[in-house]
Design a protein around this motif. Sequence first.
Motif, PDB file in Angstrom:
ATOM      1  N   CYS A 180       0.863  -1.176   0.000  1.00  0.00           N
ATOM      2  CA  CYS A 180       0.000   0.000   0.000  1.00  0.00           C
ATOM      3  C   CYS A 180       0.907   1.236   0.000  1.00  0.00           C
ATOM      4  N   LEU A 197      -2.020  -1.086  -3.909  1.00  0.00           N
ATOM      5  CA  LEU A 197      -3.019  -0.096  -3.510  1.00  0.00           C
ATOM      6  C   LEU A 197      -2.328   1.253  -3.419  1.00  0.00           C
ATOM      7  N   ILE A 212      -2.465   5.504  -3.021  1.00  0.00           N
ATOM      8  CA  ILE A 212      -3.098   6.781  -2.684  1.00  0.00           C
ATOM      9  C   ILE A 212      -2.341   7.854  -3.446  1.00  0.00           C
ATOM     10  N   THR A 225      -5.717  12.650  -5.103  1.00  0.00           N
ATOM     11  CA  THR A 225      -6.740  12.274  -4.125  1.00  0.00           C
ATOM     12  C   THR A 225      -6.522  13.018  -2.819  1.00  0.00           C
ATOM     13  N   VAL A 262      -7.382   4.242   5.124  1.00  0.00           N
ATOM     14  CA  VAL A 262      -8.179   3.423   4.203  1.00  0.00           C
ATOM     15  C   VAL A 262      -7.944   1.932   4.446  1.00  0.00           C
ATOM     16  N   SER A 317     -12.922   0.420   5.628  1.00  0.00           N
ATOM     17  CA  SER A 317     -13.407   0.414   4.242  1.00  0.00           C
ATOM     18  C   SER A 317     -14.452   1.500   4.008  1.00  0.00           C
ATOM     19  N   THR A 365     -12.998   4.689   1.727  1.00  0.00           N
ATOM     20  CA  THR A 365     -12.835   4.607   0.271  1.00  0.00           C
ATOM     21  C   THR A 365     -14.189   4.617  -0.425  1.00  0.00           C
ATOM     22  N   GLU A 378     -14.261   5.398  -4.100  1.00  0.00           N
ATOM     23  CA  GLU A 378     -14.054   5.028  -5.499  1.00  0.00           C
ATOM     24  C   GLU A 378     -12.613   4.595  -5.695  1.00  0.00           C
ATOM     25  N   VAL A 379     -12.434   3.537  -6.496  1.00  0.00           N
ATOM     26  CA  VAL A 379     -11.096   3.091  -6.873  1.00  0.00           C
ATOM     27  C   VAL A 379     -11.048   2.921  -8.388  1.00  0.00           C
ATOM     28  N   VAL A 409      -6.958   4.719  -5.207  1.00  0.00           N
ATOM     29  CA  VAL A 409      -8.099   5.299  -4.493  1.00  0.00           C
ATOM     30  C   VAL A 409      -8.277   6.721  -5.005  1.00  0.00           C
ATOM     31  N   THR A 410      -9.427   7.009  -5.586  1.00  0.00           N
ATOM     32  CA  THR A 410      -9.641   8.309  -6.221  1.00  0.00           C
ATOM     33  C   THR A 410     -10.705   9.171  -5.549  1.00  0.00           C
ATOM     34  N   ILE A 444     -12.837   9.675  -1.606  1.00  0.00           N
ATOM     35  CA  ILE A 444     -12.976   9.228  -0.221  1.00  0.00           C
ATOM     36  C   ILE A 444     -14.140   9.944   0.446  1.00  0.00           C
TER      37      ILE A 444
END
Length: 337
Positions: free
Chosen positions: A157, A197, A199, A203, A258, A262, A265, A267-268, A303-304, A306
């Motif tokens: 991550c 994953l 970030i 974002t 994140v 859960s 988050t 949108e991914v 991750v776009t 939150i």
Amino acid sequence: MPEERLVVIDTDAGLDDALALFISLRAHKQADIAWRILGITCVHGNTALDNVCVNVTRVVEVAKLSDEIPIFRGADRPLVYRTEKRSSFYHGTDGFGDADFSKIEPRIEHEHAVHALVRLAHEYEGKLTIIAIGPLTNIALAINMDPTFSQSIKELCVMGGNVWGVGNIRACAEFNFWADPESVHVVLESPWRQPILLIPWETCKIEAKMPLEWRTDVLGKVTSSEADMMNAIEEKILSRNTKIHDGWVSCDALVPAVMLSSKITMEVQSHFCRIELNGFHTRGQLVLDRPRLSGEEDNVLAVTKIDLQEYEKMLVWGLYGIDEIDFSMSNHIVFPA
């Protein structure tokens, strides 16, 4: 309770790294959260490596976990091109805002961070989570040392890079990836068990930006040793933050947030990504294969979007501002269809 998440945090210990560490360390201490930190590895980045080791030691001491969390010294320079440019304009010359702290000696293990990463990867085969919130030099060196390393890790991550070509240290490059793009290349080209994953900077800048008043009047009013440290190290940057971000942004703290909940988050996006190494203006930019011309499998899950309110709750919880939080553990990353 879900399966325990076994975590190593790789950090360059700037201001937002401290908040990320406090969130992670609180989760480690809370018995009803399946989250155990096996170690913290230090890497060059926001400040020189010697400062990183001191800063991590200071955070772990404030969290009262000095006897429990080992700290490892890692790479003090990028893989190829050494740069002396740091984020001192933001993080201070010591990485912690040049706050007036008493001098301490870093509490560092004899084992090198890269050796520790490889050892832990095999001790906890297929179970280790790495949270990387600085340049990826230590991770790349572990891959180069042991070709089976990436396949031994459960999940990686990362805070770094960009998905829309917006930078912070350069027009098109985010700092962590710009600081050692060759290491990013090694990491992206490695065969991980699942996509990384990510970030990305945009974002943090757009989705995670909060009013400066929230930082000073809500988070800044939390009463705890952790909050006192955060207020001390961010004092100077908060006084001029409106000139930098028109608000307050804590990028690195979003990674453990994140991972722990859960609910944060929203949108991914799944992409195949490479890093630009040669561009005069674009070195360090993350390049996404949006038209899917490469035919390669996706290697990044970004991750776009939150839930900002849930993130705010996590930040306050991390500094002991609230006793309870409704955790929804995200032990399995859900990939988009």
